[in-house]
Design a protein around this motif. Structure first.
Motif, PDB file in Angstrom:
ATOM      1  N   TYR A  26       0.838  -1.205   0.000  1.00 20.88           N
ATOM      2  CA  TYR A  26       0.000   0.000   0.000  1.00 20.88           C
ATOM      3  C   TYR A  26       0.875   1.258   0.000  1.00 20.88           C
ATOM      4  O   TYR A  26       0.636   2.184  -0.765  1.00 20.88           O
ATOM      5  N   LEU A  27       1.876   1.270   0.864  1.00 22.32           N
ATOM      6  CA  LEU A  27       2.766   2.433   0.935  1.00 22.32           C
ATOM      7  C   LEU A  27       3.506   2.647  -0.384  1.00 22.32           C
ATOM      8  O   LEU A  27       3.669   3.783  -0.826  1.00 22.32           O
ATOM      9  N   GLU A  28       3.952   1.568  -1.005  1.00 22.07           N
ATOM     10  CA  GLU A  28       4.645   1.698  -2.294  1.00 22.07           C
ATOM     11  C   GLU A  28       3.712   2.274  -3.366  1.00 22.07           C
ATOM     12  O   GLU A  28       4.150   3.061  -4.200  1.00 22.07           O
ATOM     13  N   ARG A  29       2.460   1.899  -3.323  1.00 23.46           N
ATOM     14  CA  ARG A  29       1.512   2.349  -4.351  1.00 23.46           C
ATOM     15  C   ARG A  29       0.935   3.737  -4.084  1.00 23.46           C
ATOM     16  O   ARG A  29       0.668   4.477  -5.024  1.00 23.46           O
ATOM     17  N   HIS A  30       0.709   4.064  -2.802  1.00 21.64           N
ATOM     18  CA  HIS A  30      -0.024   5.292  -2.477  1.00 21.64           C
ATOM     19  C   HIS A  30       0.806   6.347  -1.755  1.00 21.64           C
ATOM     20  O   HIS A  30       0.352   7.470  -1.596  1.00 21.64           O
ATOM     21  N   GLY A  31       1.980   5.969  -1.290  1.00 22.41           N
ATOM     22  CA  GLY A  31       2.857   6.929  -0.637  1.00 22.41           C
ATOM     23  C   GLY A  31       2.864   6.800   0.875  1.00 22.41           C
ATOM     24  O   GLY A  31       2.003   6.163   1.472  1.00 22.41           O
ATOM     25  N   TRP A  32       3.863   7.436   1.464  1.00 31.59           N
ATOM     26  CA  TRP A  32       4.125   7.351   2.900  1.00 31.59           C
ATOM     27  C   TRP A  32       4.120   8.745   3.497  1.00 31.59           C
ATOM     28  O   TRP A  32       4.495   9.716   2.837  1.00 31.59           O
ATOM     29  N   ALA A  49      -1.848   8.801   0.907  1.00 32.40           N
ATOM     30  CA  ALA A  49      -0.573   8.388   1.494  1.00 32.40           C
ATOM     31  C   ALA A  49      -0.821   8.140   2.981  1.00 32.40           C
ATOM     32  O   ALA A  49      -1.700   8.757   3.590  1.00 32.40           O
ATOM     33  N   ALA A  50      -0.061   7.230   3.572  1.00 36.09           N
ATOM     34  CA  ALA A  50      -0.317   6.833   4.961  1.00 36.09           C
ATOM     35  C   ALA A  50       0.991   6.592   5.695  1.00 36.09           C
ATOM     36  O   ALA A  50       2.036   6.383   5.081  1.00 36.09           O
ATOM     37  N   CYS A  51       0.914   6.616   7.019  1.00 35.44           N
ATOM     38  CA  CYS A  51       2.027   6.141   7.835  1.00 35.44           C
ATOM     39  C   CYS A  51       1.870   4.619   7.943  1.00 35.44           C
ATOM     40  O   CYS A  51       0.909   4.044   7.416  1.00 35.44           O
ATOM     41  N   ALA A  52       2.790   3.970   8.629  1.00 37.45           N
ATOM     42  CA  ALA A  52       2.724   2.509   8.748  1.00 37.45           C
ATOM     43  C   ALA A  52       1.419   2.053   9.394  1.00 37.45           C
ATOM     44  O   ALA A  52       0.765   1.122   8.909  1.00 37.45           O
TER      45      ALA A  52
END
Length: 141
Positions: A26-32, A49-52
């Motif tokens: 998810y992080l790779e696709r939508h950002g961190w 984008a999300a945190c862990a």
């Protein structure tokens, strides 16, 4: 996996390891992001984008779940347990197996906010997943 094997299709069948791997994807696709579960400032996206921790929540619920009160409202939902199991596994990988119950979320959010790159976060998520598979032989949490 055998070519005729059909993996479970319900979210309830996911192990903490699978949740962590899906959160990394998810992080790779939508950002961190850091400092908040989600980054809504760069446009209102259905999947921001999300945190862990935010990524783990999206993976389990299929949508962003912003804060603990939202989780309390969803207490009867099986994904709630998946969120806590995955966060516990990640916190134990970060801080050791004796992380006090109730502080796992703080361990993970503090680590996320101190991380330097998305690559570091994704690597640790996958490492925690691999470690969980190795120590449990892929069994239940």
């Amino acid at each position: 996996m055998h070519p005729t094997h059909n993996p479970p299709t319900t979210a309830g069948a996911d192990t903490p390891a699978q949740v962590l791997r899906d959160a990394a994807l998810y992080l790779e696709r939508h950002g961190w992001t850091r400092g908040a579960f989600y980054d809504y400032l760069n446009g209102l996206h259905r999947m921001p984008a999300a945190c862990a921790v935010g990524a783990i929540r999206v993976v389990c619920f299929g949508t962003p779940v912003d804060d603990a009160t939202d989780l309390d409202d969803l207490a009867d939902e099986p994904p709630r347990a998946q969120v806590f199991d995955a966060i516990r596994v990640l916190a134990q990988r970060l801080a050791g197996p004796h992380v006090a119950h109730g502080v796992e979320n703080f361990v993970v959010t503090d680590w996320n906010d101190r991380a330097i790159t998305i690559g570091q976060v994704v690597t640790v998520l996958r490492d925690a997943a691999d470690h969980w598979d190795y120590t449990t032989h892929g069994g239940a949490a």
